[in-house]
Structure formats: structure tokens, C-alpha cells
Motif scaffolding. Structure first.
Motif, PDB file in Angstrom:
ATOM      1  N   LEU A   1       0.830  -1.200   0.000  1.00  0.00           N
ATOM      2  CA  LEU A   1       0.000   0.000   0.000  1.00  0.00           C
ATOM      3  C   LEU A   1       0.871   1.260   0.000  1.00  0.00           C
ATOM      4  O   LEU A   1       0.616   2.208  -0.753  1.00  0.00           O
ATOM      5  CB  LEU A   1      -0.926   0.007   1.216  1.00  0.00           C
ATOM      6  N   ALA A   2       1.895   1.264   0.849  1.00  0.00           N
ATOM      7  CA  ALA A   2       2.770   2.435   0.934  1.00  0.00           C
ATOM      8  C   ALA A   2       3.505   2.675  -0.382  1.00  0.00           C
ATOM      9  O   ALA A   2       3.624   3.822  -0.847  1.00  0.00           O
ATOM     10  CB  ALA A   2       3.768   2.257   2.076  1.00  0.00           C
ATOM     11  N   ALA A   3       3.992   1.611  -1.008  1.00  0.00           N
ATOM     12  CA  ALA A   3       4.702   1.750  -2.286  1.00  0.00           C
ATOM     13  C   ALA A   3       3.770   2.287  -3.365  1.00  0.00           C
ATOM     14  O   ALA A   3       4.153   3.148  -4.170  1.00  0.00           O
ATOM     15  CB  ALA A   3       5.289   0.402  -2.699  1.00  0.00           C
ATOM     16  N   THR A   4       2.533   1.783  -3.382  1.00  0.00           N
ATOM     17  CA  THR A   4       1.544   2.249  -4.366  1.00  0.00           C
ATOM     18  C   THR A   4       1.205   3.713  -4.135  1.00  0.00           C
ATOM     19  O   THR A   4       1.120   4.515  -5.090  1.00  0.00           O
ATOM     20  CB  THR A   4       0.271   1.389  -4.269  1.00  0.00           C
ATOM     21  N   LEU A   5       1.036   4.068  -2.878  1.00  0.00           N
ATOM     22  CA  LEU A   5       0.690   5.442  -2.512  1.00  0.00           C
ATOM     23  C   LEU A   5       1.795   6.415  -2.935  1.00  0.00           C
ATOM     24  O   LEU A   5       1.536   7.442  -3.586  1.00  0.00           O
ATOM     25  CB  LEU A   5       0.476   5.491  -0.996  1.00  0.00           C
ATOM     26  N   VAL A   6       3.038   6.098  -2.571  1.00  0.00           N
ATOM     27  CA  VAL A   6       4.155   7.009  -2.860  1.00  0.00           C
ATOM     28  C   VAL A   6       4.407   7.091  -4.364  1.00  0.00           C
ATOM     29  O   VAL A   6       4.703   8.169  -4.897  1.00  0.00           O
ATOM     30  CB  VAL A   6       5.416   6.553  -2.104  1.00  0.00           C
ATOM     31  N   ALA A   7       4.262   5.966  -5.067  1.00  0.00           N
ATOM     32  CA  ALA A   7       4.424   5.996  -6.522  1.00  0.00           C
ATOM     33  C   ALA A   7       3.396   6.931  -7.156  1.00  0.00           C
ATOM     34  O   ALA A   7       3.719   7.682  -8.095  1.00  0.00           O
ATOM     35  CB  ALA A   7       4.285   4.587  -7.089  1.00  0.00           C
ATOM     36  N   ALA A   8       2.176   6.910  -6.642  1.00  0.00           N
ATOM     37  CA  ALA A   8       1.131   7.795  -7.168  1.00  0.00           C
ATOM     38  C   ALA A   8       1.452   9.258  -6.857  1.00  0.00           C
ATOM     39  O   ALA A   8       1.272  10.145  -7.706  1.00  0.00           O
ATOM     40  CB  ALA A   8      -0.223   7.408  -6.577  1.00  0.00           C
ATOM     41  N   GLU A   9       1.933   9.524  -5.628  1.00  0.00           N
ATOM     42  CA  GLU A   9       2.278  10.896  -5.254  1.00  0.00           C
ATOM     43  C   GLU A   9       3.365  11.454  -6.161  1.00  0.00           C
ATOM     44  O   GLU A   9       3.243  12.568  -6.693  1.00  0.00           O
ATOM     45  CB  GLU A   9       2.765  10.935  -3.802  1.00  0.00           C
ATOM     46  N   PHE A  10       4.457  10.705  -6.321  1.00  0.00           N
ATOM     47  CA  PHE A  10       5.569  11.188  -7.132  1.00  0.00           C
ATOM     48  C   PHE A  10       5.221  11.175  -8.621  1.00  0.00           C
ATOM     49  O   PHE A  10       5.767  11.965  -9.397  1.00  0.00           O
ATOM     50  CB  PHE A  10       6.814  10.350  -6.851  1.00  0.00           C
ATOM     51  N   GLY A  11       4.292  10.265  -9.013  1.00  0.00           N
ATOM     52  CA  GLY A  11       3.863  10.249 -10.404  1.00  0.00           C
ATOM     53  C   GLY A  11       3.038  11.469 -10.764  1.00  0.00           C
ATOM     54  O   GLY A  11       3.173  12.027 -11.858  1.00  0.00           O
ATOM     55  N   ARG A  12       2.174  11.886  -9.838  1.00  0.00           N
ATOM     56  CA  ARG A  12       1.337  13.066 -10.081  1.00  0.00           C
ATOM     57  C   ARG A  12       2.156  14.357 -10.005  1.00  0.00           C
ATOM     58  O   ARG A  12       1.812  15.356 -10.631  1.00  0.00           O
ATOM     59  CB  ARG A  12       0.214  13.122  -9.039  1.00  0.00           C
ATOM     60  N   HIS A  13       3.197  14.335  -9.184  1.00  0.00           N
ATOM     61  CA  HIS A  13       4.009  15.540  -8.987  1.00  0.00           C
ATOM     62  C   HIS A  13       5.486  15.198  -9.180  1.00  0.00           C
ATOM     63  O   HIS A  13       6.233  14.988  -8.216  1.00  0.00           O
ATOM     64  CB  HIS A  13       3.783  16.123  -7.583  1.00  0.00           C
ATOM     65  N   PRO A  14       5.941  15.144 -10.421  1.00  0.00           N
ATOM     66  CA  PRO A  14       7.346  14.791 -10.710  1.00  0.00           C
ATOM     67  C   PRO A  14       8.352  15.736 -10.056  1.00  0.00           C
ATOM     68  O   PRO A  14       9.501  15.348  -9.827  1.00  0.00           O
ATOM     69  CB  PRO A  14       7.420  14.890 -12.240  1.00  0.00           C
ATOM     70  N   GLU A  15       7.909  16.938  -9.745  1.00  0.00           N
ATOM     71  CA  GLU A  15       8.835  17.893  -9.128  1.00  0.00           C
ATOM     72  C   GLU A  15       9.286  17.441  -7.739  1.00  0.00           C
ATOM     73  O   GLU A  15      10.318  17.903  -7.222  1.00  0.00           O
ATOM     74  CB  GLU A  15       8.192  19.285  -9.037  1.00  0.00           C
ATOM     75  N   LEU A  16       8.511  16.527  -7.110  1.00  0.00           N
ATOM     76  CA  LEU A  16       8.912  16.010  -5.800  1.00  0.00           C
ATOM     77  C   LEU A  16      10.248  15.272  -5.900  1.00  0.00           C
ATOM     78  O   LEU A  16      11.091  15.370  -5.005  1.00  0.00           O
ATOM     79  CB  LEU A  16       7.823  15.083  -5.242  1.00  0.00           C
TER      80      LEU A  16
END
Length: 361
Positions: A23-38
Motif C-alpha cells: 500500500l505504501a509503495a503504491t501510494l508514494v508511486a502515485a504521489e511522485f507520479g502526479r508531482h514529478p517535481e517532488l
């Protein structure tokens, strides 16, 4: 029907905990995918920190779902808002994180589970806008021993452990009871220290120093505690497995000792089987179990289940306490306890009520 609802919450909560890494890996991948600047801003270290934070948040969610207590997760979100804001993280970032958490639930959990999990995430998201950004002080101007508490805190934060000790010992010599020192000085000051850490006004090292110093100063008061005739009743006090916060339950055991009970204080992070063996060996009439943070609530229930299933320990009165039980006043019923207390004095009174033990106070 009530039992089936409880079983379903437990099933989903366990599933979240067991799927935490995915779940954590999926969540963080989505966060960084939506905001590449992170990625550009924080790099691989930032991604790893985000992953650790996500695992932490998910464990809190799992405990809230398993206990069927939306208020636990709402309270956690409110606390996280304060902690993150004091460290420069905007509320919108936390809201976005919760949105990604919801999507991760839908992606990873089976179809018959993610609906319930999302309900709890939504409860946390709904609480976020109205959650206070500040936490009121625990050192109230008009409270008993307020001046002593403020002076004690000042000495601790200045690193003046010996002077803090002198303040307490002088107050006891002047007539203050150990009970009053525990409730109105130590307890309030330790709550205040937690608040200052939450607001990023002190660091973890300072928090640990204050706790260790208080433990040492408490030991200077034991000549006032371990004395007097003992009644037939006995109690065992422990922090639940995994919980490293022992000072509150130590104060609790001292309150029982002051009241004339035979006490067995087991400290922090005691394995369940050893707690049960101690209950049996000491012939305890009361078992007091503490959990300081909500992601240990499932361990409280597991310990109580183990106690109830043991024919030699099953009749012991189980009282629970700690921050999660103050957040949700009905939580003690959900973990199978006989009752809960908000502080050590209330725990002693409740134990007397259950056992018919008049105490010595």
C-alpha cells in the motif's frame, strides 16, 4: 449481526496492516507520479522518507479500522496536521496524501475490503479542514501546583536535572503528597513536553532527557511509596507489547502501591505470554494495560484475548488506559476490557469498585 460487523472491521484492519508495504509503495508511486517535481526537490532520500511516513500513517489507519473507531484516525490526522505544519508542510499536502491513500486502498485491497477502508480515510479527510493548528498548553494557570509544574518544566528544558529534583523534594518535604506531584506536576509536564515536540519547539533528544530525568526523580520518592500493610488484592501493570512508553504505567503502579496493593510492574513492551504467566503466578486480581499510541490498540485486544482464553487467568479484572482510550471512550469495550481509566487515580478507584477492595488511602 454486531459480532459480524466487528469481525469484518478486524479482517479489514489486519489486511491493511499485512499489505502495508505494498500500500505504501503504491501510494508514494502515485504521489511522485502526479508531482514529478517532488523527485527533483527531494531525490531518492525524500522518496524513502515518504515511504516510511506512508507506512506509519497506514498502521494508524489499520488500528482505527480494526477497532471500528473512526475517531482514532480523525484524531491522528488532526495531530499530523499540527506536526507537519510546524515543520513547514502545508495542509494541502496532507490532504493530497490522504487522497492517494484512498486510491491505494482501491488498487491493492480486495473489492470486499477497500470500501470500508476508504470510509475511514474519508473520515480523516473530512476532519482535516477544521482540525486546530495549535494545541493548548497543559500547564493551566489556576491548576493545583501550577507554579511548581512550570518551574519543573523550566529546569528540565534547561538541562538542570538536579535543580528539578530539588524543587520536587522540597515540595514533598513541605507537605505535598506524592499523588499530587504525580498528577499535577509529572503528568502535566510530560503532556506539555509532548505538546512542545508536536509543535517542533523541542527535539527528540530533549524529550527523552525530560522523560529520563523524571524517571530518576520518581525513584527519589519511593521511600514515600513502598510502605504500609498490604491487603489481599494484587495487581499487574504493563505497557502492551510493542509500546516503549512506560512512564505512565509506572506511575499507575505507584498509585496502586500507595493505595496498599501488592503490585507487579512489568514495564514496556512485555510479551503477552509473559504477562499472562505473571498474572497467574502473582494471583493478580487486576491487570492494568497501557497503550500510548493508537497503532498498538490491536495488541491490547490480542493480550486481553489471550488472558480470557487462559483458564488460570481468565477471571482477572482487566483495566485499560492511555491516549487512544481517552480519544474514544467506548474503545475499552471493543478490546474486551472490564473498564478504562483516564488517569492513575481513576484506575485505583475503579479497581476498588470491581474488587470490593477498600484500599488504604
Amino acid at each position: 449481526m454486531v459480532r459480524s460487523i466487528a469481525d469484518n472491521h478486524r479482517r479489514v484492519g489486519i489486511a491493511i496492516r499485512e499489505s502495508c508495504n505494498e500500500l505504501a509503495a503504491t501510494l508514494v508511486a502515485a504521489e511522485f507520479g502526479r508531482h514529478p517535481e517532488l523527485e527533483q526537490r527531494y531525490g531518492s532520500i525524500g522518496r524513502q522518507k515518504s515511504l516510511e511516513d506512508a507506512q506509519f500513517h497506514l498502521n494508524y489507519l489499520a488500528s482505527a479500522v480494526e477497532a471500528d473507531s473512526p475517531s482514532l484516525f480523525q484524531d491522528y490526522v488532526a495531530c499530523a496536521k499540527v506536526v507537519l505544519a510546524s515543520r513547514g508542510v502545508h495542509e494541502d499536502d496532507l490532504a493530497f496524501h490522504l487522497e492517494m491513500m484512498r486510491e491505494a486502498m482501491q488498487t491493492v485491497l480486495p473489492g470486499d475490503m477497500h470500501g470500508l477502508a476508504c470510509q475511514f480515510v474519508d473520515a480523516g479527510r473530512a476532519a482535516l479542514p477544521t482540525a486546530d493548528r495549535q494545541v493548548p498548553t497543559f500547564l493551566i494557570e489556576q491548576s493545583p501546583f501550577g507554579d511548581l509544574a512550570r518551574g519543573y518544566l523550566q529546569m528540565l528544558l534547561s538541562g538542570e536535572r538536579q535543580e528539578a529534583c530539588r524543587l520536587v523534594l522540597d515540595a514533598v518535604a513541605a507537605g505535598a503528597s506524592v499523588r499530587d506531584i504525580y498528577l499535577h506536576v509529572f503528568q502535566r509536564v510530560l503532556y506539555e513536553i509532548g505538546r512542545l515536540w508536536q509543535l517542533n519547539e523541542i527535539n527528540v533528544a530533549q524529550e527523552h532527557f525530560c522523560t529520563a530525568a523524571t524517571q530518576l526523580i520518581m525513584s527519589q520518592l519511593y521511600t514515600h511509596i513502598f510502605r504500609g500493610k498490604k491487603p489481599a488484592g494484587s495487581m499487574v501493570a504493563t505497557a502492551v507489547a510493542g509500546d516503549l512508553h512506560e512512564l505512565g504505567v509506572r506511575m499507575l503502579a505507584d498509585f496502586f502501591e500507595l493505595d496498599g496493593w501488592n503490585t507487579c510492574y512489568l514495564g514496556a513492551n512485555t510479551p503477552h505470554r509473559d504477562v499472562i504467566q505473571t498474572v497467574i503466578k502473582s494471583r493478580a486480581t487486576v491487570l492494568c494495560v497501557s497503550a500510548t499510541i493508537s497503532y498498538h490498540v490491536h495488541q491490547v485486544r490480542a493480550l486481553i484475548d489471550g488472558v480470557r482464553q487462559n483458564p488460570d487467568a481468565g477471571k482477572v479484572i482487566v483495566l485499560v488506559g492511555g491516549y487512544p482510550f481517552n480519544v474514544d471512550p467506548e474503545l475499552w469495550r471493543k478490546v474486551g476490557a472490564n473498564g478504562f481509566a483516564r488517569d492513575a487515580a481513576e484506575a485505583v478507584a475503579l479497581a476498588r469498585q470491581f474488587t470490593g477492595n477498600p484500599g488504604t488511602a
